[in-house]
Motif scaffolding. Structure first.
Motif, PDB file in Angstrom:
ATOM      1  N   GLU A 242      16.229 -40.224  17.053  1.00  0.00           N
ATOM      2  CA  GLU A 242      14.904 -40.182  17.688  1.00  0.00           C
ATOM      3  C   GLU A 242      14.472 -38.744  17.963  1.00  0.00           C
ATOM      4  O   GLU A 242      13.290 -38.389  17.823  1.00  0.00           O
ATOM      5  CB  GLU A 242      14.862 -41.028  18.962  1.00  0.00           C
ATOM      6  N   ASP A 243      15.441 -37.887  18.323  1.00  0.00           N
ATOM      7  CA  ASP A 243      15.118 -36.479  18.548  1.00  0.00           C
ATOM      8  C   ASP A 243      14.811 -35.775  17.236  1.00  0.00           C
ATOM      9  O   ASP A 243      13.855 -34.995  17.135  1.00  0.00           O
ATOM     10  CB  ASP A 243      16.289 -35.758  19.239  1.00  0.00           C
ATOM     11  N   PHE A 245      13.759 -36.987  14.306  1.00  0.00           N
ATOM     12  CA  PHE A 245      12.532 -37.401  13.627  1.00  0.00           C
ATOM     13  C   PHE A 245      11.274 -37.111  14.445  1.00  0.00           C
ATOM     14  O   PHE A 245      10.229 -36.802  13.884  1.00  0.00           O
ATOM     15  CB  PHE A 245      12.593 -38.897  13.274  1.00  0.00           C
ATOM     16  N   ASN A 246      11.391 -37.195  15.748  1.00  0.00           N
ATOM     17  CA  ASN A 246      10.197 -37.020  16.587  1.00  0.00           C
ATOM     18  C   ASN A 246      10.006 -35.597  17.089  1.00  0.00           C
ATOM     19  O   ASN A 246       8.874 -35.192  17.357  1.00  0.00           O
ATOM     20  CB  ASN A 246      10.261 -37.978  17.790  1.00  0.00           C
ATOM     21  N   ALA A 247      11.103 -34.849  17.212  1.00  0.00           N
ATOM     22  CA  ALA A 247      10.983 -33.490  17.758  1.00  0.00           C
ATOM     23  C   ALA A 247      12.020 -32.560  17.141  1.00  0.00           C
ATOM     24  O   ALA A 247      12.897 -32.033  17.831  1.00  0.00           O
ATOM     25  CB  ALA A 247      11.143 -33.522  19.279  1.00  0.00           C
ATOM     26  N   PRO A 248      11.963 -32.359  15.819  1.00  0.00           N
ATOM     27  CA  PRO A 248      12.920 -31.440  15.198  1.00  0.00           C
ATOM     28  C   PRO A 248      12.770 -30.038  15.779  1.00  0.00           C
ATOM     29  O   PRO A 248      11.654 -29.596  16.067  1.00  0.00           O
ATOM     30  CB  PRO A 248      12.546 -31.486  13.708  1.00  0.00           C
ATOM     31  N   LYS A 249      13.902 -29.372  15.960  1.00  0.00           N
ATOM     32  CA  LYS A 249      13.871 -28.083  16.659  1.00  0.00           C
ATOM     33  C   LYS A 249      13.570 -26.907  15.732  1.00  0.00           C
ATOM     34  O   LYS A 249      12.971 -25.931  16.149  1.00  0.00           O
ATOM     35  CB  LYS A 249      15.223 -27.831  17.348  1.00  0.00           C
ATOM     36  N   SER A 250      14.015 -26.994  14.478  1.00  0.00           N
ATOM     37  CA  SER A 250      13.902 -25.832  13.595  1.00  0.00           C
ATOM     38  C   SER A 250      12.719 -25.974  12.635  1.00  0.00           C
ATOM     39  O   SER A 250      12.375 -27.082  12.221  1.00  0.00           O
ATOM     40  CB  SER A 250      15.189 -25.668  12.782  1.00  0.00           C
ATOM     41  N   PRO A 251      12.107 -24.859  12.266  1.00  0.00           N
ATOM     42  CA  PRO A 251      11.015 -24.899  11.278  1.00  0.00           C
ATOM     43  C   PRO A 251      11.455 -25.521   9.955  1.00  0.00           C
ATOM     44  O   PRO A 251      10.681 -26.220   9.312  1.00  0.00           O
ATOM     45  CB  PRO A 251      10.641 -23.418  11.100  1.00  0.00           C
ATOM     46  N   ARG A 252      12.708 -25.280   9.562  1.00  0.00           N
ATOM     47  CA  ARG A 252      13.181 -25.816   8.278  1.00  0.00           C
ATOM     48  C   ARG A 252      13.272 -27.340   8.315  1.00  0.00           C
ATOM     49  O   ARG A 252      12.950 -28.017   7.347  1.00  0.00           O
ATOM     50  CB  ARG A 252      14.528 -25.186   7.910  1.00  0.00           C
ATOM     51  N   ALA A 253      13.727 -27.886   9.439  1.00  0.00           N
ATOM     52  CA  ALA A 253      13.787 -29.345   9.573  1.00  0.00           C
ATOM     53  C   ALA A 253      12.377 -29.930   9.595  1.00  0.00           C
ATOM     54  O   ALA A 253      12.118 -30.977   8.980  1.00  0.00           O
ATOM     55  CB  ALA A 253      14.551 -29.737  10.829  1.00  0.00           C
ATOM     56  N   LYS A 254      11.459 -29.278  10.286  1.00  0.00           N
ATOM     57  CA  LYS A 254      10.064 -29.740  10.319  1.00  0.00           C
ATOM     58  C   LYS A 254       9.464 -29.758   8.920  1.00  0.00           C
ATOM     59  O   LYS A 254       8.779 -30.710   8.535  1.00  0.00           O
ATOM     60  CB  LYS A 254       9.225 -28.834  11.239  1.00  0.00           C
ATOM     61  N   ALA A 255       9.716 -28.711   8.154  1.00  0.00           N
ATOM     62  CA  ALA A 255       9.187 -28.634   6.793  1.00  0.00           C
ATOM     63  C   ALA A 255       9.794 -29.725   5.912  1.00  0.00           C
ATOM     64  O   ALA A 255       9.094 -30.354   5.111  1.00  0.00           O
ATOM     65  CB  ALA A 255       9.468 -27.256   6.201  1.00  0.00           C
ATOM     66  N   PHE A 256      11.097 -29.976   6.075  1.00  0.00           N
ATOM     67  CA  PHE A 256      11.783 -31.020   5.299  1.00  0.00           C
ATOM     68  C   PHE A 256      11.189 -32.389   5.605  1.00  0.00           C
ATOM     69  O   PHE A 256      10.869 -33.167   4.696  1.00  0.00           O
ATOM     70  CB  PHE A 256      13.274 -30.992   5.627  1.00  0.00           C
TER      71      PHE A 256
END
Length: 262
Positions: A242-243, A245-256
């Protein structure tokens, strides 16, 4: 050395998870010639835990799980499975390795052997089970994956989804304590993906310790306790689904996550 501070690593705290540590990885580094494929990986896996590893192609996720059962050898660092160093050649290390099941992207069934014979080979040759006991075990697990009626067929007579379910049953016939899945659905036609994921969801519900490399984010949301995000050979995020998918911490995870359907 600066690379180590670049990735966020939030393992489950021992104070909040009292389960036994079954895989303990520390300082793992793996190279392919000059290519540094795994960079300082630290990871603890707890008994019964269900972990999904994701990340872009070439991020090191498949290499990481292949190092756990020694299909790949890491140049630096240590992997303990049930407190045993698998780099040792002792009989104890061999026994622990035999308790790690693996399911591959491509099914790796023996084409010249029937489904049943594929399933009984390792229990008889590695564990020394008599054929009668091995057959009973195979029939039990083929039933579990919904393919007992195909026991006398050969892999070429089965669909991709059926072959992958046989591969899962074959791994379970060794009665492993840990199951590793390396993109088990990525070689399948879309309509066959769900039948394999259904089997894996049931397996997750049985309390099996599972590490699964997959791009099936719906599966990750449904069964994972932790999602590990790797990129560039580093463990960037380690968090509950849940964390992640809903609030990824790193820019790379957000972009992925922005690039995939989930």
């Amino acid at each position: 050395m600066q690379a180590h501070s670049a990735y966020v690593h939030n393992p489950v705290s021992p104070s909040t998870d009292t389960r036994k540590v079954v895989v303990d990885i520390s300082g793992l580094n793996k190279y392919y010639s000059a290519f540094h494929v795994l960079k300082g990986i630290d990871l603890k896996v707890y008994e019964g835990e269900r972990i999904v590893l994701c990340g872009p192609s070439g991020s090191g996720k498949s290499t990481l799980i292949r190092c756990i059962n020694r299909l790949e050898m890491a140049e630096k660092g240590q992997i303990l499975v049930n407190s045993t160093d698998l780099s040792q050649t002792r009989r104890e290390a061999a026994k622990v390795r035999s308790e790690i099941g693996m399911v591959f992207q491509h099914f790796n069934l023996f084409p010249h052997m029937s489904v049943l014979d594929n399933c009984i080979l390792a229990p008889m040759s590695v564990r020394g089970l008599p054929r009668k006991k091995a057959v009973e075990l195979a029939q039990h697990f083929l039933e579990k994956v919904g393919i007992a009626s195909q026991a006398d067929k050969y892999p070429s007579q089965l669909s991709g989804g059926q072959q992958q379910r046989v591969a899962i049953a074959r791994a379970l016939c060794m009665e492993p304590k840990i199951m590793l899945f390396d993109e088990p659905t990525s070689a399948l036609d879309p309509e066959m993906v769900s039948e394999v994921l259904d089997v894996m969801v049931k397996l997750a519900g049985s309390g099996m310790t599972m590490l699964c490399v997959t791009h099936e984010m719906g599966f990750a949301r449904q069964v994972a306790e932790r999602v590990l995000f790797l990129d560039g050979g580093m463990l960037i995020e380690d968090s509950p689904p849940e964390d992640f998918f809903n609030a990824p911490k790193s820019p790379r995870a957000k972009a992925f996550l922005a690039q995939i359907v989930h």
